[in-house]
Design a protein around this motif. Structure first.
Motif, PDB file in Angstrom:
ATOM      1  N   UNK A 113       0.831  -1.202   0.000  1.00 39.97           N
ATOM      2  CA  UNK A 113       0.000   0.000   0.000  1.00 39.97           C
ATOM      3  C   UNK A 113       0.866   1.252   0.000  1.00 39.97           C
ATOM      4  N   UNK A 114       1.863   1.270   0.862  1.00 35.27           N
ATOM      5  CA  UNK A 114       2.721   2.455   0.972  1.00 35.27           C
ATOM      6  C   UNK A 114       3.405   2.761  -0.352  1.00 35.27           C
ATOM      7  N   UNK A 115       3.904   1.721  -1.014  1.00 35.11           N
ATOM      8  CA  UNK A 115       4.568   1.929  -2.302  1.00 35.11           C
ATOM      9  C   UNK A 115       3.616   2.553  -3.306  1.00 35.11           C
ATOM     10  N   UNK A 116       2.416   2.003  -3.419  1.00 38.14           N
ATOM     11  CA  UNK A 116       1.476   2.486  -4.430  1.00 38.14           C
ATOM     12  C   UNK A 116       1.012   3.905  -4.121  1.00 38.14           C
ATOM     13  N   UNK A 141       3.428   8.086   6.012  1.00 41.88           N
ATOM     14  CA  UNK A 141       4.482   8.054   4.990  1.00 41.88           C
ATOM     15  C   UNK A 141       3.952   8.365   3.597  1.00 41.88           C
ATOM     16  N   UNK A 142       2.702   8.793   3.492  1.00 44.00           N
ATOM     17  CA  UNK A 142       2.089   9.078   2.198  1.00 44.00           C
ATOM     18  C   UNK A 142       1.661  10.543   2.118  1.00 44.00           C
ATOM     19  N   UNK A 143       1.162  10.942   0.951  1.00 46.66           N
ATOM     20  CA  UNK A 143       0.633  12.301   0.766  1.00 46.66           C
ATOM     21  C   UNK A 143      -0.873  12.356   0.985  1.00 46.66           C
ATOM     22  N   UNK A 144      -1.452  11.268   1.465  1.00 48.40           N
ATOM     23  CA  UNK A 144      -2.905  11.221   1.654  1.00 48.40           C
ATOM     24  C   UNK A 144      -3.335  12.154   2.783  1.00 48.40           C
ATOM     25  N   UNK A 145      -4.246  13.075   2.460  1.00 50.80           N
ATOM     26  CA  UNK A 145      -4.752  14.043   3.438  1.00 50.80           C
ATOM     27  C   UNK A 145      -6.198  13.764   3.831  1.00 50.80           C
ATOM     28  N   UNK A 218       7.746  -6.757 -16.412  1.00 48.05           N
ATOM     29  CA  UNK A 218       8.917  -7.052 -15.580  1.00 48.05           C
ATOM     30  C   UNK A 218       8.859  -6.212 -14.313  1.00 48.05           C
ATOM     31  N   UNK A 219       9.502  -6.684 -13.252  1.00 48.52           N
ATOM     32  CA  UNK A 219       9.860  -5.842 -12.125  1.00 48.52           C
ATOM     33  C   UNK A 219       8.771  -5.449 -11.152  1.00 48.52           C
ATOM     34  N   UNK A 220       9.067  -4.345 -10.407  1.00 49.09           N
ATOM     35  CA  UNK A 220       8.241  -3.867  -9.311  1.00 49.09           C
ATOM     36  C   UNK A 220       6.930  -3.292  -9.851  1.00 49.09           C
ATOM     37  N   UNK A 221       5.927  -3.213  -8.955  1.00 45.37           N
ATOM     38  CA  UNK A 221       4.627  -2.681  -9.328  1.00 45.37           C
ATOM     39  C   UNK A 221       4.760  -1.259  -9.861  1.00 45.37           C
ATOM     40  N   UNK A 222       4.152  -1.029 -11.030  1.00 49.70           N
ATOM     41  CA  UNK A 222       4.255   0.269 -11.700  1.00 49.70           C
ATOM     42  C   UNK A 222       2.860   0.733 -12.089  1.00 49.70           C
TER      43      UNK A 222
END
Length: 555
Positions: A113-116, A141-145, A218-222
């Motif tokens: 969740x934090x990554x997304x 740790x997010x920009x969620x207000x 490929x790779x990390x969630x994008x």
């Protein structure tokens, strides 16, 4: 590559369509709600909302987002809910407010969740209370207000809704304690929005509609950047492809895949909004008995799903007793449909299980089997209108017909790229072509067949082995419930084939599985070992995770 599929296109389906019919997704929503106002739009857990209800409530939510929270056009809002009535209200409201929707799997871990949320820059979120404790852990740790929390029964009338919420929270213990003191309740948000004026937003094809996160090729969630134009093109392509079998305002669609998944989002939610279809939302499709009970109480004409779901239904005795006389179209996607499952589905329901192909980066549909009775089991059909496919080798040269090559797609539904990841984008989009990472073969009749993922291919003594082929053979054994195949290190052949099997009949042995394979596979494709499991690892939509099966081997 010559577009030989055009010589075999389904009757009545044009090779090109007008993707400029609508200015934005808002047009699909507003016109659908206006045309079909008195018809049912969504049913979930016994409660039905009509198109006029969806129109009113999503306008209220849009007003709340813009006039109360002061969110602006282009701001990101995360939606983290299963299939419940609140999802289409929040989705349509967010789009009406001109926001960019960031669909989020409710089963994500706090780390995911934090990554997304950080990657997308989401400023607001609508989340079901069952998972709000995970949000509490990462919110700082997010920009969620702005946090809007909803409970499963919120759209149900009193006292049913209250009882549902109390049972879920206190009897089933499905809502871990959380502390989000500034959170707003979903019903409160709608009430506040009802006192405000819904915004007027101008959007066009180039405006971003979704940041749809995916592991990608490929790779990390994008985050795949999908514009209004991308989604509208795919809605038009899907609508045109299925038009010969659909009647406006009359279709009832069984929707077990979550609407936050790109397949269900575009096909079930948006395409059938245009058609005035009635979506039956299945909140927990893994509960097969409850799912079948829902089916027994509903007349349904269309259904979508994945191979594992169809297989699970077929193995339920009550499902096999259902009346399928109204069922017209069944579409399988997100993973390969096994021939044994497709053939049994036709035998039980009398309706063909039509396989399509797509990926998040293409909004998602690239190709589909015809729905006019000319489908071919074991293929992904032909490219939908306005779409080209080519197959290339490792050196980017197109391969001869009948030879396997990486499937590349080009069309108006292909994403703009990965959000803030130009390097990753450059790996998959070259000269307008989307390189999918899937290996396919083209037949002379214009039908494509997926062989497998490039990264899943097994190399045995220099020979290519595609897990899908081996899995298809094993799945025809009546004692097998589910199967997955991977490659494991082997000092003699480089790699060897290993099968993971869930038994339907407990008498099944490793020797039987291997002997069965000998009847349908050449020597190097036959599994060297078979491991029996009580279940196979799957994604939230039921796609088998071969990666998870490989991890213990490679660790």
């Amino acid at each position: 590559m010559e577009k030989i599929w055009l010589q075999h296109y389904p009757k009545g389906v044009p090779a090109t369509v007008d993707t400029g019919r609508y200015q934005s997704i808002l047009d699909v929503i507003t016109q659908g709600c206006a045309r079909f106002g008195d018809k049912p739009a969504y049913t979930c857990m016994g409660k039905t909302l009509h198109f006029c209800d969806i129109d009113r409530l999503s306008n209220q939510f849009a007003a709340f987002l813009r006039e109360d929270l002061k969110l602006e056009k282009g701001d990101r809002i995360a939606l983290q809910m299963p299939n419940i009535l609140q999802y289409p209200i929040a989705l349509f409201g967010a789009l009406r407010a001109g926001l960019v929707v960031v669909n989020t799997n409710p089963l994500y871990t706090p780390r995911e969740m934090a990554h997304q949320f950080k990657d997308s820059g989401a400023k607001a979120i609508v989340i079901v209370a069952n998972f709000a404790n995970n949000l509490e852990e990462v919110l700082g740790d997010t920009d969620i207000k702005h946090v809007i929390v909803t409970e499963l029964g919120d759209m149900h009338p009193f006292p049913k809704g209250l009882i549902m919420n109390l049972v879920v929270k206190h009897v089933r213990k499905m809502v871990p304690a959380f502390n989000l003191p500034k959170a707003i309740g979903f019903k409160d948000a709608l009430a506040r929005g009802a006192r405000l004026t819904a915004p007027t937003v101008t959007l066009g094809h180039d405006d971003i509609a979704f940041l749809q996160y995916t592991g990608g090729t490929t790779g990390v969630s994008k985050g795949a950047v999908l514009t209004h134009g991308n989604i509208l093109a795919n809605v038009e392509q899907i609508s045109t492809w299925m038009a010969p079998r659909l009647k406006e305002g009359e279709e009832v669609i069984i929707t077990p895949l979550p609407l936050y998944h790109i397949f269900s989002l575009t096909v079930n939610c948006l395409t059938f909004c245009r058609y005035g279809g009635h979506n039956i939302l299945i909140t927990n499709p893994r509960d097969i008995p409850a799912f079948v009970k829902e089916l027994s109480q509903t007349r349904f004409t269309v259904m979508s799903g994945v191979n594992t779901l169809f297989n699970g239904l077929l193995n339920n005795e009550e499902f096999r007793k259902l009346n399928f006389k109204d069922l017209k179209i069944v579409v399988g996607g997100a993973m390969a449909v096994q021939r044994a499952v497709a053939e049994r589905w036709k035998q039980v329901t009398g309706t063909t299980l039509v396989e399509g192909y797509g990926l998040t980066e293409a909004s998602p549909v690239v190709s589909c089997n015809p729905v006019d009775g000319t489908e071919q089991i074991g293929t992904i059909g032909m490219p939908v209108p306005n779409t080209e496919i080519k197959l290339v080798d490792e050196d980017d040269n197109e391969v001869p017909m009948g030879e396997p090559g990486e499937l590349c797609a080009r069309g108006p539904q292909v994403m703009q790229g990965y959000y803030n990841r130009p390097d990753e984008t450059a790996k998959v989009i070259k000269d307008g072509w989307l390189y999918t990472g899937d290996v396919a073969v083209l037949a002379p009749d214009g039908f494509f067949r997926i062989v497998d993922r490039k990264k899943d291919m097994i190399l045995v003594s220099g020979f290519n082995v595609y897990p899908n082929e081996v899995e298809d053979v094993i799945a025809t054994n009546p004692k097998v419930l589910e199967v997955a195949v991977i490659g494991v290190p082997n000092e003699n052949s480089g790699e060897a084939v290993k099968a993971f099997v869930v038994k339907k009949d407990q008498s099944l042995t490793e020797e039987e599985v291997i002997a069965h394979c000998r009847e349908g596979l050449t020597g190097y494709k036959i599994p060297r070992s078979v491991e029996f499991r009580t279940e196979l690892p799957k994604t939230n939509v039921g796609k088998i995770l071969r990666r998870a099966l490989r991890e213990p081997v490679n660790s």
